[in-house]
Design a protein around this motif. Structure first.
Motif, PDB file in Angstrom:
ATOM      1  N   GLY A 137      51.546  39.406  41.181  1.00 36.88           N
ATOM      2  CA  GLY A 137      51.669  40.861  41.141  1.00 36.88           C
ATOM      3  C   GLY A 137      50.634  41.497  40.233  1.00 36.88           C
ATOM      4  O   GLY A 137      50.032  42.523  40.565  1.00 36.88           O
ATOM      5  N   ASN A 138      50.407  40.879  39.062  1.00 35.16           N
ATOM      6  CA  ASN A 138      49.381  41.391  38.148  1.00 35.16           C
ATOM      7  C   ASN A 138      47.994  41.256  38.756  1.00 35.16           C
ATOM      8  O   ASN A 138      47.138  42.139  38.597  1.00 35.16           O
ATOM      9  CB  ASN A 138      49.444  40.643  36.822  1.00 35.16           C
ATOM     10  N   LEU A 139      47.761  40.136  39.448  1.00 33.36           N
ATOM     11  CA  LEU A 139      46.473  39.915  40.101  1.00 33.36           C
ATOM     12  C   LEU A 139      46.220  40.978  41.170  1.00 33.36           C
ATOM     13  O   LEU A 139      45.117  41.533  41.267  1.00 33.36           O
ATOM     14  CB  LEU A 139      46.451  38.518  40.724  1.00 33.36           C
ATOM     15  N   VAL A 140      47.247  41.286  41.961  1.00 36.64           N
ATOM     16  CA  VAL A 140      47.111  42.303  43.005  1.00 36.64           C
ATOM     17  C   VAL A 140      46.760  43.658  42.395  1.00 36.64           C
ATOM     18  O   VAL A 140      45.859  44.365  42.868  1.00 36.64           O
ATOM     19  CB  VAL A 140      48.403  42.408  43.842  1.00 36.64           C
ATOM     20  N   THR A 141      47.460  44.019  41.327  1.00 35.44           N
ATOM     21  CA  THR A 141      47.224  45.310  40.684  1.00 35.44           C
ATOM     22  C   THR A 141      45.775  45.453  40.234  1.00 35.44           C
ATOM     23  O   THR A 141      45.113  46.465  40.497  1.00 35.44           O
ATOM     24  CB  THR A 141      48.169  45.486  39.480  1.00 35.44           C
ATOM     25  N   GLU A 142      45.262  44.433  39.549  1.00 41.06           N
ATOM     26  CA  GLU A 142      43.898  44.502  39.020  1.00 41.06           C
ATOM     27  C   GLU A 142      42.857  44.405  40.127  1.00 41.06           C
ATOM     28  O   GLU A 142      41.836  45.104  40.099  1.00 41.06           O
ATOM     29  CB  GLU A 142      43.685  43.394  37.985  1.00 41.06           C
ATOM     30  N   ALA A 143      43.082  43.536  41.101  1.00 42.42           N
ATOM     31  CA  ALA A 143      42.116  43.379  42.187  1.00 42.42           C
ATOM     32  C   ALA A 143      42.002  44.663  43.006  1.00 42.42           C
ATOM     33  O   ALA A 143      40.901  45.053  43.427  1.00 42.42           O
ATOM     34  CB  ALA A 143      42.512  42.204  43.076  1.00 42.42           C
ATOM     35  N   ARG A 144      43.146  45.328  43.234  1.00 36.09           N
ATOM     36  CA  ARG A 144      43.104  46.596  43.972  1.00 36.09           C
ATOM     37  C   ARG A 144      42.342  47.657  43.172  1.00 36.09           C
ATOM     38  O   ARG A 144      41.491  48.363  43.717  1.00 36.09           O
ATOM     39  CB  ARG A 144      44.510  47.107  44.249  1.00 36.09           C
ATOM     40  N   ALA A 145      42.648  47.746  41.872  1.00 35.08           N
ATOM     41  CA  ALA A 145      42.035  48.787  41.049  1.00 35.08           C
ATOM     42  C   ALA A 145      40.526  48.610  40.939  1.00 35.08           C
ATOM     43  O   ALA A 145      39.774  49.595  40.943  1.00 35.08           O
ATOM     44  CB  ALA A 145      42.673  48.789  39.659  1.00 35.08           C
ATOM     45  N   GLU A 146      40.094  47.368  40.834  1.00 29.36           N
ATOM     46  CA  GLU A 146      38.663  47.089  40.647  1.00 29.36           C
ATOM     47  C   GLU A 146      37.957  46.725  41.948  1.00 29.36           C
ATOM     48  O   GLU A 146      36.790  46.350  41.934  1.00 29.36           O
ATOM     49  CB  GLU A 146      38.496  45.957  39.625  1.00 29.36           C
ATOM     50  N   LYS A 147      38.705  46.812  43.060  1.00 31.41           N
ATOM     51  CA  LYS A 147      38.143  46.510  44.382  1.00 31.41           C
ATOM     52  C   LYS A 147      37.519  45.110  44.450  1.00 31.41           C
ATOM     53  O   LYS A 147      36.453  44.916  45.046  1.00 31.41           O
ATOM     54  CB  LYS A 147      37.131  47.582  44.790  1.00 31.41           C
ATOM     55  N   VAL A 148      38.203  44.147  43.848  1.00 33.72           N
ATOM     56  CA  VAL A 148      37.778  42.748  43.948  1.00 33.72           C
ATOM     57  C   VAL A 148      38.199  42.205  45.309  1.00 33.72           C
ATOM     58  O   VAL A 148      39.338  42.411  45.738  1.00 33.72           O
ATOM     59  CB  VAL A 148      38.403  41.893  42.825  1.00 33.72           C
ATOM     60  N   ARG A 149      37.287  41.543  45.985  1.00 36.22           N
ATOM     61  CA  ARG A 149      37.599  40.951  47.282  1.00 36.22           C
ATOM     62  C   ARG A 149      37.355  39.442  47.218  1.00 36.22           C
ATOM     63  O   ARG A 149      36.431  38.982  46.548  1.00 36.22           O
ATOM     64  CB  ARG A 149      36.750  41.580  48.387  1.00 36.22           C
ATOM     65  N   LEU A 150      38.187  38.700  47.943  1.00 33.67           N
ATOM     66  CA  LEU A 150      38.141  37.234  47.905  1.00 33.67           C
ATOM     67  C   LEU A 150      38.003  36.696  49.334  1.00 33.67           C
ATOM     68  O   LEU A 150      38.932  36.109  49.888  1.00 33.67           O
ATOM     69  CB  LEU A 150      39.419  36.692  47.241  1.00 33.67           C
ATOM     70  N   PRO A 151      36.838  36.856  49.927  1.00 30.51           N
ATOM     71  CA  PRO A 151      36.666  36.452  51.329  1.00 30.51           C
ATOM     72  C   PRO A 151      36.744  34.947  51.554  1.00 30.51           C
ATOM     73  O   PRO A 151      37.017  34.508  52.679  1.00 30.51           O
ATOM     74  CB  PRO A 151      35.268  36.987  51.673  1.00 30.51           C
ATOM     75  N   ALA A 152      36.513  34.143  50.509  1.00 29.96           N
ATOM     76  CA  ALA A 152      36.551  32.682  50.677  1.00 29.96           C
ATOM     77  C   ALA A 152      37.965  32.131  50.671  1.00 29.96           C
ATOM     78  O   ALA A 152      38.201  31.001  51.110  1.00 29.96           O
ATOM     79  CB  ALA A 152      35.730  32.009  49.569  1.00 29.96           C
ATOM     80  N   LEU A 153      38.923  32.903  50.184  1.00 28.25           N
ATOM     81  CA  LEU A 153      40.282  32.399  50.000  1.00 28.25           C
ATOM     82  C   LEU A 153      40.952  32.112  51.343  1.00 28.25           C
ATOM     83  O   LEU A 153      40.956  32.951  52.243  1.00 28.25           O
ATOM     84  CB  LEU A 153      41.091  33.428  49.209  1.00 28.25           C
ATOM     85  N   ARG A 154      41.533  30.894  51.458  1.00 26.77           N
ATOM     86  CA  ARG A 154      42.196  30.494  52.704  1.00 26.77           C
ATOM     87  C   ARG A 154      43.698  30.339  52.559  1.00 26.77           C
ATOM     88  O   ARG A 154      44.441  30.493  53.515  1.00 26.77           O
ATOM     89  CB  ARG A 154      41.609  29.168  53.204  1.00 26.77           C
TER      90      ARG A 154
END
Length: 506
Positions: free
Chosen positions: A250-267
């Protein structure tokens, strides 16, 4: 504890790793903020550690590992295993009193450390970045361990004392052989070691990567505690397999959304340790953080070797789940799960029952606690063999898929850690000036959960800061209550028992 015949060499974690390392010697095995280690370099470290342990330990013995979050830690684990011994992870972030308890209760005579020594520990040899030391006043007779034991991990105890769970090589390998094919992971995958070695999720992270030729990125202390830094690490290292407890996710989602971090390699994203939060899963999907990643919920227990069930998450799965239930899916192929009543009888379909687990992942039991082992690891009266009674309750749907329905005792899961509230309460009652104590998981208006302690004590002489400071010296950080409330008396039911429901309204 059940006596177990030591497995053949091919059925050991360390020998499987050696075979993988022979095929992928020059491939990067582990990485941290300071560099990388190849499979061959981990082999060298494992051999060096094993040599230092020669004639000092062996099968059925424990070596404590006090290891920082570095790329070398898996090599230290492998060296202990290669010596024939099992490892006892002792998180260097634990208070000294907690470390001393684990070491004394287990009767461990040797410590391998890159994080300093406790008073009285005597250095014996150096192995790479690790010091091998002798423990003072170790038990003359340590509790017996089956010869195939791979590790002992301590879990919270309802009586106030943690208990060590004894897990064998064969049980770990049975998990991997069953679960890794379901995920479809292999040599091209990059995993993270996010969790402490003292948390059994780390067992899955270590060997899911390293026994299949993959790469393991070790999250340092800062990345493990700062979700934005962790998100950036995932992106930079092109991580493909991520394991998370839902609160950290949940914390990861919050920060990734706010900073527009994208993880295209994640499977793959694998959840475990506590109930999934559907809102966080939907927010992840909506933000497109990992657009190619499948999210999988895997309910599990330390006593049954990390994971028990497997449940790919979809919008339909979340929509079909009751608000107070968590979809956990079906048992992994090496296990069977039955739902039973208090008398050990299988309940009717659709009725809630306690989760009983049988199969090759069920551990040996508790270290030096034969009565507790006999109580929780039982032979079913219906002749279906040895089971672990989890204390967790679930309901099976019409298709046999399981939904977790909570517990019926004082145990909770918070931020991925299984916590016995009784252990915290025992520590509270031991404080001078405290005449009564209770502890609950409370939820604030924003949905965030925290541990709240309730103490019967004078607020002036036993203020909250004193309570928290005292507990921090005895308990690991994840068991120290975030909130402390003072009461004149604890509420009780008509039967004179603690009324936990009434505490919520205080």
């Amino acid at each position: 504890m059940n006596a177990t015949v030591r497995p053949e060499a091919a059925d050991r974690i360390d020998t499987r790793f050696a075979a993988v390392a022979a095929r992928h010697a020059a491939r990067t095995a582990t990485a941290d903020a300071d560099g990388e280690a190849t499979y061959l370099e981990l082999e060298w470290l494992a051999d060096e550690v094993a040599r230092r342990l020669t004639d000092r330990t062996g099968p059925g013995r424990l070596v404590a590992l006090r290891a920082a979050r570095t790329r070398h830690a898996p090599g230290a684990v492998l060296g202990i295993l290669r010596s024939g011994a099992a490892y006892l992870p002792v998180d260097p972030a634990y208070p000294a009193a907690r470390q001393e308890y684990l070491l004394a209760d287990s009767g461990t005579a040797l410590v391998l450390s890159d994080s300093g020594l406790l008073p009285g520990e005597e250095p014996l040899a150096q192995a790479g970045p690790y010091v091998l030391a002798a423990r003072p006043a170790a038990r003359a007779t340590a509790p017996d361990l089956p010869e195939d034991t791979a590790y002992v991990i301590y879990t919270s105890g309802s009586t106030g004392d943690p208990k060590g769970c004894v897990v064998g090589h064969a049980q770990v390998l049975a998990l991997l052989d069953a679960a890794v094919p379901l995920l479809g992971t292999g040599a091209d995958d990059v995993w993270t070691l996010f969790h402490s070695l003292s948390f059994d999720f780390s067992v899955w992270e270590l060997w899911g990567a390293l026994l299949y030729g993959g790469q393991l990125v070790v999250a340092g202390k800062d990345a493990a505690t700062d979700p934005l830094e962790f998100a950036r690490l995932l992106a930079e290292r092109r991580v493909t397999v991520l394991n998370q407890v839902p609160s950290a996710f949940g914390n990861l989602v919050t920060e990734a959304r706010a900073e527009k971090v994208r993880l295209p390699a994640l499977r793959r994203v694998v959840f475990g340790g506590e109930a999934v939060v559907p809102a966080d899963v939907r927010a992840w999907w909506a933000a497109g953080i990992g657009p190619g990643a499948q999210l999988v919920n895997m309910y599990g227990i330390t006593e049954t070797t990390v994971h028990v069930t497997y449940c790919p998450l979809t919008e339909q799965v979340l929509r079909d789940s009751a608000p107070d239930r968590t979809p956990v899916g079906r048992p992994l192929p090496h296990l069977t799960v039955s739902l039973r009543d208090a008398g050990g009888r299988v309940v009717a379909p659709g009725e809630p029952g306690e989760i009983w687990v049988a199969g090759t992942g069920v551990s040996h039991g508790y270290l030096g606690r034969p009565e507790l082992t006999a109580d929780r690891f039982v032979d079913a009266a219906d002749g279906s063999g040895r089971h672990y009674r989890s204390g967790d309750w679930a309901v099976a749907g019409a298709d046999g898929s399981l939904s977790y329905a909570g517990r019926r005792d004082g145990q909770v899961k918070l931020r991925g850690f299984r916590i016995e509230l009784g252990e915290i309460e025992a520590a509270l009652r031991a404080l001078p000036g405290v005449t009564g104590a209770a502890c609950l998981v409370t939820t604030d208006p924003h949905g965030d959960q925290a541990l709240t302690a309730y103490v019967v004590a004078d607020r002036e002489t036993v203020p909250p800061r004193t309570v928290r400071r005292a507990l921090a010296g005895r308990l690991p950080a994840h068991m120290v209550p975030q909130h402390v409330r003072h009461l004149d008396r604890l509420p009780v039911t008509a039967h004179g028992k603690l009324d936990r429901a009434a505490l919520v309204a205080v």
